[in-house]
Design an enzyme around this catalytic site. Structure first.
Site, short mmCIF file in Angstrom:
data_model
loop_
_atom_site.label_atom_id
_atom_site.label_comp_id
_atom_site.label_asym_id
_atom_site.label_seq_id
_atom_site.Cartn_x
_atom_site.Cartn_y
_atom_site.Cartn_z
N ASP A 98 0.99 -0.87 -0.15
CA ASP A 98 0.02 -0.11 0.07
C ASP A 98 0.94 1.36 -0.11
OD1 ASP A 98 -2.32 1.55 0.51
OD2 ASP A 98 -3.31 -0.38 1.19
N ASP A 199 -3.31 4.58 -1.96
CA ASP A 199 -4.32 5.17 -1.24
C ASP A 199 -4.90 6.41 -1.56
OD1 ASP A 199 -6.05 4.71 1.26
OD2 ASP A 199 -4.78 6.48 1.98
N GLU A 256 -6.69 4.19 -5.91
CA GLU A 256 -8.29 4.02 -5.40
C GLU A 256 -8.58 5.66 -5.91
OE1 GLU A 256 -9.86 4.07 -0.71
OE2 GLU A 256 -8.07 5.28 -1.16
N ASP A 329 -12.72 -1.73 3.80
CA ASP A 329 -13.58 -0.40 4.13
C ASP A 329 -15.30 -0.47 3.83
OD1 ASP A 329 -11.46 1.16 4.49
OD2 ASP A 329 -11.07 1.78 2.45
#
Ligand code: NOJ
Ligand code: CA
Length: 563
Positions: A98, A199, A256, A329
């Site tokens: 990430d 992210d 994302e 999430d």
């Protein structure tokens, strides 16, 4: 489209805190992942994305990084990571990490320096603006609730945090900061990772005019997305980021980014896009537990189908979305898509077939393969997540009673997806041998990997799904084939055809609990996947097909016969 190594990835997302504990501290870790690689290989995936394992005070479970260069000791060491990379490689699995570069932790030394001297070098690494005493610079609401600004001591200075108060936003306007980030990214790529999941990257550019907006809630704040998501001009940073890092390593990047304006899709994920692929959120806001869809789950699935298909058409032959149903999430997909009483082997096994054979990179989230679900908590104190607490406060402010607010949290909190992985029916689900950081769902006694090693289980079906997706006889069609919706007029069938160089593959899923007959006639040359044991032989000749409740059928067809 030029073929690239990452086009045929089939991913598995790991939320490390909840995956496998190896040293009896109740927290999942890197050696735990290494221990489970064999299971992942058996599942048939060839890429893992691990959520952040960098040094972090864990205010947002690792999405608040206090040192980009270190692995948090709670997860292990850099040596463990290197070992994970090499062990995974032996099994043909690429590891992606990430990358959290929209913000740091408030405990990052840069931010600590910025607090001491907001006008100094590190003050310029963050977004610090003057308010007026107790009045912040504007009324933007943080994505996690409450004001997006936090006052620095009792000065007039405020810092921006689009997420929790412990996640100050970085100032991407500052070239010195950008260069520092690029160096850090390249250091991780040097270790041999396959790339990154990136992210919150859509937020790195803010519209600096900082308007006060008409309040859109009882808190007097405004959501303000258009001022801090996909803001015009972000492209300059994205291009620079890519050229200085990802391009140099031919790595895979999965960003994302929701709601990419159509005219920018190509620039983002086209052949030379800023990223290899993106997650968009078109189905994430649908839940049969929410008011709008309550009692209308079939209509909801039809709506999701139409949105997903629209995106497939938009990117056809041009680039790839990442297709997924779950992540850390959102609540688990059985709960989102199906009423409890409708959850059974057939309904659960049709779910992966909805997305695995679309164009794009399919991703499984840990536990999805055994049908993990959330479970309602008895008190708000049982949650850990700050965003969940903020939401709870907002519901109270909107006038809900504590019971109503808790009920809504139970139905919506993302922490439902973060309970420890259910490996076996032993104590703590085989995740750990001590009480884990977050309670295990009590249904682990029956819902666990050990139990599902048997043929005919949901996990076994997932293995068939990944195997078909990666079968060399069909892979090119799944990856590069054209996309043609089928049966869209029925409102009960999720159907499409993929074709490539004369091969025609058909996917038909009945997403209802009633039998339904297809409108079109098909020729079934060879059944490739079926979540029912077929009792009768595949129908001969061209025929309409009677799909059983929740039936998911994939077959090779003869295109010339399809009308
Ligand atoms: C998206 C991540 O998936 C989520 O878990 C996190 O809280 C926010 N970005 C902020 O980093
Ligand atoms: Ca541990």
């Amino acid at each position: 489209m030029k073929e690239k190594w990452w086009h045929s990835l089939v991913g598995y997302q790991i939320y490390p805190k909840s995956f496998q504990d190896s040293n009896s501290d109740g927290i999942g870790d890197l050696p735990g992942i290494i221990r489970r690689l064999e299971d992942l290989e058996q599942l048939g995936i060839n890429m893992i994305w691990i959520c952040p394992v960098y040094q972090s005070p864990m205010m947002d479970h690792g999405y608040d990084i206090s040192d980009y260069t270190k692995i948090d000791p709670m997860f292990g060491t850099k040596e463990d990571l290197k070992q994970l990379i090499s062990e995974a490689k032996k099994r043909g699995i690429t590891v992606i990490m990430d990358l959290v570069i929209n913000h740091t932790s408030s405990l990052h030394p840069w931010f600590q320096e910025a607090l001491k001297n907001p006008e100094g070098k590190y003050g310029k690494y963050y977004i610090i603006r003057k308010g007026d005493g107790e009045i912040p610079p504007n009324n933007w609401r943080s994505l996690f609730g409450g004001s997006a600004w936090e006052r620095i001591g009792d000065s007039d200075n405020y810092y921006l945090h689009l997420f929790t108060v412990g996640q100050p936003d970085l100032n991407w306007e500052n070239e010195e900061l950008r260069k520092e980030l690029y160096r850090m990214i390249n250091d991780w790529l040097e270790l041999g990772i396959g790339g990154f999941r990136i992210d919150a990257i859509a937020h790195i550019k803010k519209d600096l005019s900082y308007r006060n907006l008409p309040p859109d809630g009882p808190d007097g704040l405004h959501a303000g997305m258009q001022w801090f998501r996909n803001v015009e001009g972000i492209e300059t940073y994205l291009r620079e980021l890519k050229e200085n890092t990802f391009d140099r390593y031919d790595c895979f990047t999965l960003a994302e980014v929701d709601d990419i304006p159509e005219e920018r899709l190509n620039a983002y994920i086209g052949e030379n896009g800023y990223y290899s692929s993106v997650f968009d959120f078109c189905h994430c806001f649908h839940s049969q537990l929410d008011g709008k869809w309550k009692g209308h789950w079939k209509e909801m699935l039809a709506d999701i189908r139409d949105r997903v298909f629209e995106r497939q058409k938009k990117m056809e032959g041009k680039g790839f979305f990442c297709n997924y149903q779950e992540n850390h999430d959102i609540i688990r997909v059985p709960d989102r898509f199906l009423p409890k009483e409708k959850q059974n082997f057939h309904s659960l096994s049709m779910l992966p077939v909805l997305y695995f054979f679309l164009a794009g990179i399919p991703m499984i989230y840990q536990g999805q393969e055994i049908g993990m679900t959330g479970y309602p908590r008895e008190k708000i104190g049982d949650y850990e997540d700050l965003a969940t607490y903020n939401n709870y406060q907002e519901y109270l402010l909107e006038g809900m009673t504590p019971e109503e607010a808790l009920e809504k949290i139970n139905a919506t909190s993302r922490e439902n997806a973060r309970t420890p992985m259910q490996w076996s029916s032993e104590a703590y689900a085989g995740f750990s041998d001590v009480k884990p950081w977050f309670d295990v769902n009590p249904d682990y006694v029956t819902c666990n990997v050990e139990e599902q090693r048997r043929p005919g289980s949901l996990r076994d079906f997932f293995r068939k799904v990944t195997a078909l997706r990666r079968d060399s006889a069909y892979e090119k069609t799944w990856v590069y084939g054209s996309f043609l919706p089928q049966e869209q007029e029925t409102g009960q069938i999720w159907g499409f055809q993929r074709s490539y160089k004369g091969q025609e593959l058909i996917v038909l899923v009945n997403f209802t609990d009633q039998p339904v007959r297809t409108v079109q006639a098909y020729l079934i040359r060879k059944v490739l996947l079926d979540n029912y044991e077929r009792t009768e032989k595949p129908e001969q000749g061209r025929n309409t097909i009677m799909l059983r409740p929740w039936q998911a059928l994939v077959f090779e067809s003869d295109g010339s016969d399809l009308i």
